[in-house]
Design a protein around this motif. Sequence first.
Motif, PDB file in Angstrom:
ATOM      1  N   ASP A  38       0.834  -1.194   0.000  1.00 49.11           N
ATOM      2  CA  ASP A  38       0.000   0.000   0.000  1.00 49.11           C
ATOM      3  C   ASP A  38       0.875   1.253   0.000  1.00 49.11           C
ATOM      4  O   ASP A  38       1.817   1.369   0.794  1.00 49.11           O
ATOM      5  CB  ASP A  38      -0.908   0.007   1.239  1.00 49.11           C
ATOM      6  N   SER A  39       0.546   2.183  -0.893  1.00 49.71           N
ATOM      7  CA  SER A  39       1.361   3.400  -1.017  1.00 49.71           C
ATOM      8  C   SER A  39       1.274   4.302   0.208  1.00 49.71           C
ATOM      9  O   SER A  39       2.069   5.228   0.362  1.00 49.71           O
ATOM     10  CB  SER A  39       0.937   4.190  -2.262  1.00 49.71           C
ATOM     11  N   SER A  40       0.311   4.055   1.099  1.00 53.00           N
ATOM     12  CA  SER A  40       0.216   4.865   2.322  1.00 53.00           C
ATOM     13  C   SER A  40       1.443   4.709   3.208  1.00 53.00           C
ATOM     14  O   SER A  40       1.687   5.539   4.098  1.00 53.00           O
ATOM     15  CB  SER A  40      -1.036   4.474   3.116  1.00 53.00           C
ATOM     16  N   ALA A  41       2.239   3.662   2.950  1.00 51.97           N
ATOM     17  CA  ALA A  41       3.476   3.464   3.725  1.00 51.97           C
ATOM     18  C   ALA A  41       4.410   4.663   3.583  1.00 51.97           C
ATOM     19  O   ALA A  41       5.150   4.996   4.511  1.00 51.97           O
ATOM     20  CB  ALA A  41       4.184   2.192   3.261  1.00 51.97           C
ATOM     21  N   ILE A  42       4.349   5.327   2.433  1.00 51.18           N
ATOM     22  CA  ILE A  42       5.199   6.505   2.199  1.00 51.18           C
ATOM     23  C   ILE A  42       4.814   7.625   3.165  1.00 51.18           C
ATOM     24  O   ILE A  42       5.661   8.234   3.821  1.00 51.18           O
ATOM     25  CB  ILE A  42       5.056   6.990   0.739  1.00 51.18           C
ATOM     26  N   ILE A  43       3.513   7.909   3.266  1.00 49.57           N
ATOM     27  CA  ILE A  43       3.032   8.994   4.122  1.00 49.57           C
ATOM     28  C   ILE A  43       3.271   8.669   5.596  1.00 49.57           C
ATOM     29  O   ILE A  43       3.613   9.550   6.387  1.00 49.57           O
ATOM     30  CB  ILE A  43       1.542   9.257   3.862  1.00 49.57           C
ATOM     31  N   ILE A  44       3.093   7.412   5.965  1.00 50.80           N
ATOM     32  CA  ILE A  44       3.327   7.009   7.356  1.00 50.80           C
ATOM     33  C   ILE A  44       4.772   7.263   7.752  1.00 50.80           C
ATOM     34  O   ILE A  44       5.062   7.790   8.828  1.00 50.80           O
ATOM     35  CB  ILE A  44       2.962   5.521   7.547  1.00 50.80           C
ATOM     36  N   GLU A  45       5.700   6.919   6.854  1.00 49.47           N
ATOM     37  CA  GLU A  45       7.123   7.113   7.154  1.00 49.47           C
ATOM     38  C   GLU A  45       7.468   8.597   7.193  1.00 49.47           C
ATOM     39  O   GLU A  45       8.263   9.042   8.026  1.00 49.47           O
ATOM     40  CB  GLU A  45       7.971   6.398   6.097  1.00 49.47           C
ATOM     41  N   LEU A  46       6.863   9.372   6.298  1.00 54.11           N
ATOM     42  CA  LEU A  46       7.099  10.815   6.297  1.00 54.11           C
ATOM     43  C   LEU A  46       6.609  11.429   7.607  1.00 54.11           C
ATOM     44  O   LEU A  46       7.277  12.276   8.200  1.00 54.11           O
ATOM     45  CB  LEU A  46       6.387  11.468   5.116  1.00 54.11           C
TER      46      LEU A  46
END
Length: 426
Positions: A38-46
């Motif tokens: 899931d691409s939401s992993a990017i926002i979570i890490e940010l």
Amino acid sequence: MTTLLIIVGLILLTLFGTPLFVIISGIALLLFHLAEIDSSAIIIELYRLTSQPIFLAIPLFTFAGYLLAESNTPRRLVNLSRALIGWLPAGLAIVALVSSALFTAFTGASGVTIIALGGLLHPIMLREKYPEKFTLGLLTASGNLGLLLPPSLPIILYGLVAQTPIDQLFAAGIVPSILMIVMLSIYIILFRRKQLKELKIRKSTPRERWQALKESAWEIPLPFIIIGGIYGGLFTATEAAAVTAIYVFIIEVFIYRDISLRRGLPVVVRKSMEMVGSIIVILAAALGLANYFTDAQIPMRILEAMKTFIDSPIVFLLFLNLFLLLVGAVMDIFSAIMVIVPIIIPIAASFGIDPVHLGIIFLANLGIGYSTPPVGMNLFIASLRFEKSITFLYRAALPFLIILLIALALITYIPALSIGILPLIM
């Protein structure tokens, strides 16, 4: 077929000059899609990264740096340097080195230094009979000298990404930065003496020195406040950023009055926050790509491949320098930190490289890469600023780059230059 079209599209976008963060974002999203993550992993890490207290130092130091850049600080800095060290052989050239290093340390952007200080020093050096090729090479190559000095923004970002103590990185960068300035100064004095033999050494009078000191009286304490405050235990790096921003705001707006509260300040705020916004966008894009590399165990695979032909830290550091110089020439420093650091940290650790020493090597390489032909960013900025062909600047900057590469070799293979100071002040 769809994946192939996306790849071709990203390549075409790159060729047409699309901003790098867009390309990095596209690659990251494509890789996550292919891996069914899931691409939401990017926002979570940010969110995780930006929620760290030290992240606040980035907008605060950026705001302070832009205040200094938009004020008359560059002129006062040059005048002070000329008054104190202008008596040396080729003193104005050394003034350019020192001023550029200090200015880049506070603005965090070598390109800004070339535009602001370069535009100020270029006509002065030509007026005092410095050859134009020498002058442009010096101003282009010296724009990166302050990237290792506190409170450099790239140091803060590197510390965030690498989870390395920022106060240790600040301390570790001081001696390497001074080494580069000293080596370039020796080159200017000794090896350019014949070329500069027509230059007259002009000693400043006591009155001129006093006038320069008086004009810069409020700016001189700034580096001592930051360095002394952090290592004296008075405040953290984040608190130092807040102190710096408030101090610079007061002196530039209310004491020197270089920046108007109603007209000038909103412009500075807008420009500085645009810079911070671009850093956050780059962070989001690069974090996604870095996360994929980590999940796919790319660093471990690279390490296994490297161990088949590299079994020595000395050889590894040689290849690392060559790689990072190339990276520095083609990527902006913020993207490079976000994408490359997570890859090289575990590899360097396997060869026993100290993480603080690695940070200094990394940033020194990227700084030099900015002025490395054929596509170093500072070469193009200088070409536009001084209206000279890029090939002319290649030739002009080459002698200075050679000196910087020698300094880089010393920094790389003599760890004490970076980490030797830490037991003394930590």
